[in-house]
Design a protein around this motif. Structure first.
Motif, PDB file in Angstrom:
ATOM      1  N   PRO A 136      31.541   9.488  32.085  1.00 19.00           N
ATOM      2  CA  PRO A 136      30.697  10.575  32.590  1.00 19.00           C
ATOM      3  C   PRO A 136      31.452  11.573  33.461  1.00 19.00           C
ATOM      4  CG  PRO A 136      30.191   8.513  33.712  1.00 19.00           C
ATOM      5  CD  PRO A 136      31.087   8.177  32.568  1.00 19.00           C
ATOM      6  N   SER A 137      32.555  11.147  34.089  1.00 17.25           N
ATOM      7  CA  SER A 137      33.265  12.064  34.975  1.00 17.25           C
ATOM      8  C   SER A 137      33.973  13.161  34.190  1.00 17.25           C
ATOM      9  CB  SER A 137      34.272  11.300  35.832  1.00 17.25           C
ATOM     10  OG  SER A 137      35.239  10.711  35.020  1.00 17.25           O
ATOM     11  N   TRP A 193      32.962  15.319  31.811  1.00 16.41           N
ATOM     12  CA  TRP A 193      31.718  15.747  31.159  1.00 16.41           C
ATOM     13  C   TRP A 193      31.956  16.536  29.874  1.00 16.41           C
ATOM     14  CZ3 TRP A 193      30.582  20.779  30.148  1.00 16.41           C
ATOM     15  CH2 TRP A 193      31.356  21.730  30.807  1.00 16.41           C
ATOM     16  N   PRO A 200      22.783  12.371  39.599  1.00 19.02           N
ATOM     17  CA  PRO A 200      22.099  11.424  38.730  1.00 19.02           C
ATOM     18  C   PRO A 200      20.584  11.611  38.729  1.00 19.02           C
ATOM     19  CG  PRO A 200      23.365  10.302  40.462  1.00 19.02           C
ATOM     20  CD  PRO A 200      23.256  11.737  40.835  1.00 19.02           C
ATOM     21  N   LEU A 240      31.116  24.892  32.363  1.00 17.20           N
ATOM     22  CA  LEU A 240      30.081  24.190  33.119  1.00 17.20           C
ATOM     23  C   LEU A 240      28.924  25.114  33.484  1.00 17.20           C
ATOM     24  CD1 LEU A 240      29.243  21.570  34.215  1.00 17.20           C
ATOM     25  CD2 LEU A 240      30.746  21.842  36.156  1.00 17.20           C
ATOM     26  N   GLU A 242      23.867  14.040  30.368  1.00 15.93           N
ATOM     27  CA  GLU A 242      24.896  14.759  29.611  1.00 15.93           C
ATOM     28  C   GLU A 242      24.645  14.653  28.114  1.00 15.93           C
ATOM     29  OE1 GLU A 242      28.606  13.280  31.159  1.00 15.93           O
ATOM     30  OE2 GLU A 242      28.386  14.365  33.034  1.00 15.93           O
ATOM     31  N   PHE A 255      26.896  16.322  37.929  1.00 14.65           N
ATOM     32  CA  PHE A 255      27.077  14.923  38.332  1.00 14.65           C
ATOM     33  C   PHE A 255      25.898  14.358  39.115  1.00 14.65           C
ATOM     34  CE2 PHE A 255      31.763  16.042  37.971  1.00 14.65           C
ATOM     35  CZ  PHE A 255      31.877  15.452  36.734  1.00 14.65           C
ATOM     36  N   ILE A 285      23.646   9.893  34.795  1.00 15.26           N
ATOM     37  CA  ILE A 285      24.561  11.003  34.532  1.00 15.26           C
ATOM     38  C   ILE A 285      24.874  11.053  33.037  1.00 15.26           C
ATOM     39  CG2 ILE A 285      26.763  12.056  35.181  1.00 15.26           C
ATOM     40  CD1 ILE A 285      26.683  10.393  37.744  1.00 15.26           C
TER      41      ILE A 285
END
Lengths: 143, 332
Positions: free
Chosen positions: B204-205, B207, A84, B8, B36, A82, B32
């Protein structure tokens, strides 16, 4: 006098140049030499050119910095995914530390950290990291 | 070649091809999402970017934040740029004129991936005709819309993605207005109706969901549209550290449902099967009020005279969630 990119060796020199002082059509490359497979090369081994933003820094945007405490970290990598600004260094599935040159101090890494107490916390920019580690909070009991 | 990403920790072995010290705001969700998407594959990537926050802040003279081949083009034609790259690549491959390094990767089964990034302004409004054209012609590329529901780069004007009740500089809330008057355009369905083989909405949260959908999109032959929720600290006016929390609230309140639409076509281009899958169901659907309360751009809605807009929001979100579930159940 407009300059060719080839004449520039030092990154500091580019920072002093105005927008009209490079030769028109001068291509600004990410790397000093051709790189065939970027995805296979870790950041530390890449031949970055001075015109790659990796060689610059935005650390002075911060008022507070994240400090990392290895003792409580479980290497979940939430902070890595997360972040950025590519500022969480993670190698071989282990979290190593924070890149302070690129960290803008947004605080997302602290928010998403799941440990108790958190293994990343925000401290004032001027504070020494050792000093911050010494005043780390203790485990919070669930009420 | 599909990159194996089981968890992850495995994902964290990726070497970023998007560099730090770009000038995006602290806590920006654009970064972000871009990370990803780029880390979802180890194959070479060619990126085309429309004008917008992402382009302006990652290519400030004299530096670049991109380690992949990158093309900046006008506000309106990121889709065309990506489509032409794709067409040129196909021709070069057919004629055997690819550069040796690329040819080697293609032989190993690592085809270059072509991705276009654009904001919601460059997608919903300005870039729509070129996007529609590129999808109709069926080029092989992926289009990622970084949807922050406002023209954030130019000072926060409303776009056709701005949801009802949001206060922006061209739809300000005040004593006579509750802000934006229009509902949000449902872009995902519009793009699916072009007959695109794969269309998805991501956040984005979540992922893993995002990476899975992007990998699926890379494997598909034809245009792929990904609509990504991008929380904007500057224009949604929340604190930088709350980006992930706000994104999560959007997903859990079903304001931003995560789903995909898969179209299957025969050789004449006739769609014979359409499937909609909801890929994430919140365990407990939270009220929309919580999502709105997290963003000061909706602060004025909590005044007694504007309360009816919150009720309207809830009704609209519930109706849409119901609609998606019905479509999934019916398999259309």
């Amino acid at each position: 006098m407009a300059k060719d990119l080839k004449e520039i060796k030092d990154i500091e020199e580019i920072k002093e140049l105005g927008w009209d002082e490079l030769l028109p059509g001068a291509a600004l490359f990410s790397f000093r030499e051709p790189v065939e497979d970027v995805a296979e090369i870790p950041m530390e081994e890449r031949p970055y050119a001075p015109t790659n933003s990796h060689e610059w820094q935005v650390g002075d945007w911060r008022v507070e910095k994240p400090v990392y405490n290895r003792d409580y970290c479980i290497d979940c990598q939430f902070c890595w995914v997360f972040c950025p600004d590519m500022s969480i260094l993670s190698r071989d599935k282990k979290m190593i530390g924070v890149v302070y040159e690129h960290c803008k101090g947004c605080g997302i890494c602290v928010e998403v950290c799941p440990t108790n107490p958190k293994s990343l916390l925000m401290f004032p920019e001027h504070m020494d990291n050792q000093e911050a580690l010494a005043m780390w909070p203790k485990k919070e009991e669930k009420k | 070649m599909v990159k194996k990403i089981k968890n992850l920790k495995e994902f964290s072995l990726s070497n970023d091809r998007f560099e730090g010290a770009n000038l995006m705001c602290p806590g920006c969700a654009h970064n972000i999402i871009v990370r990803e998407v780029l880390n979802a594959t180890d194959d070479p990537i060619i990126v085309a970017t429309a004008t917008g926050c992402l382009e302006v802040c990652t290519a400030v003279y004299p530096k670049t934040s991109w380690d992949v081949s990158w093309l900046h083009i006008g506000f309106e034609n990121a889709a065309v740029a990506a489509a032409t790259i794709s067409a040129a690549y196909e021709v070069m491959k057919k004629k055997g004129k690819l550069p040796p390094a690329t040819q080697k990767m293609v032989d190993e089964g690592r085809e270059p991936k072509i991705v276009a990034f654009a904001g919601d302004g460059g997608t919903y409004d300005i870039g729509f005709q070129s996007l529609s054209g590129a999808f109709e012609r069926g080029h092989n590329f992926m289009y990622v819309c970084l949807d922050n529901e406002v023209y954030a780069n130019t000072g926060g004007q409303r776009s056709s993605s701005t949801p009802i009740g949001a206060s922006t500089t061209t739809s300000p809330a005040g004593s006579v207005s509750y802000g934006e008057k229009m509902m949000k355009k449902s872009m995902v369905e519009i793009m699916a109706d072009h007959g695109a083989p794969y269309v998805a909405q991501v956040s984005p949260s979540k992922w893993k969901d995002l990476v899975k959908k992007v990998q699926k999109g890379f494997e598909v032959n034809g245009p792929v549209y990904i609509n990504a929720q991008s929380a904007c600290t500057t224009e949604w006016k929340h604190a930088p550290e709350d980006t992930i929390e706000v994104s999560d609230l959007g997903v859990d309140s079903c304001v931003w449902p995560l789903y995909e639409i898969i179209n299957e076509r025969d050789e004449h281009g006739i769609i014979y099967s359409t499937k909609l899958n909801i890929t994430y169901r919140p365990k407990k659907k939270i009220p929309v009020e919580e999502y709105l309360a997290a963003q000061p751009r909706f602060r004025h809605l909590f005044k007694p005279e504007n309360r009816h807009i919150i009720d309207l929001w809830q009704k609209a979100v519930d109706a849409r969630w119901e609609y998606l579930q019905k479509r999934e159940e019916a398999g259309v």
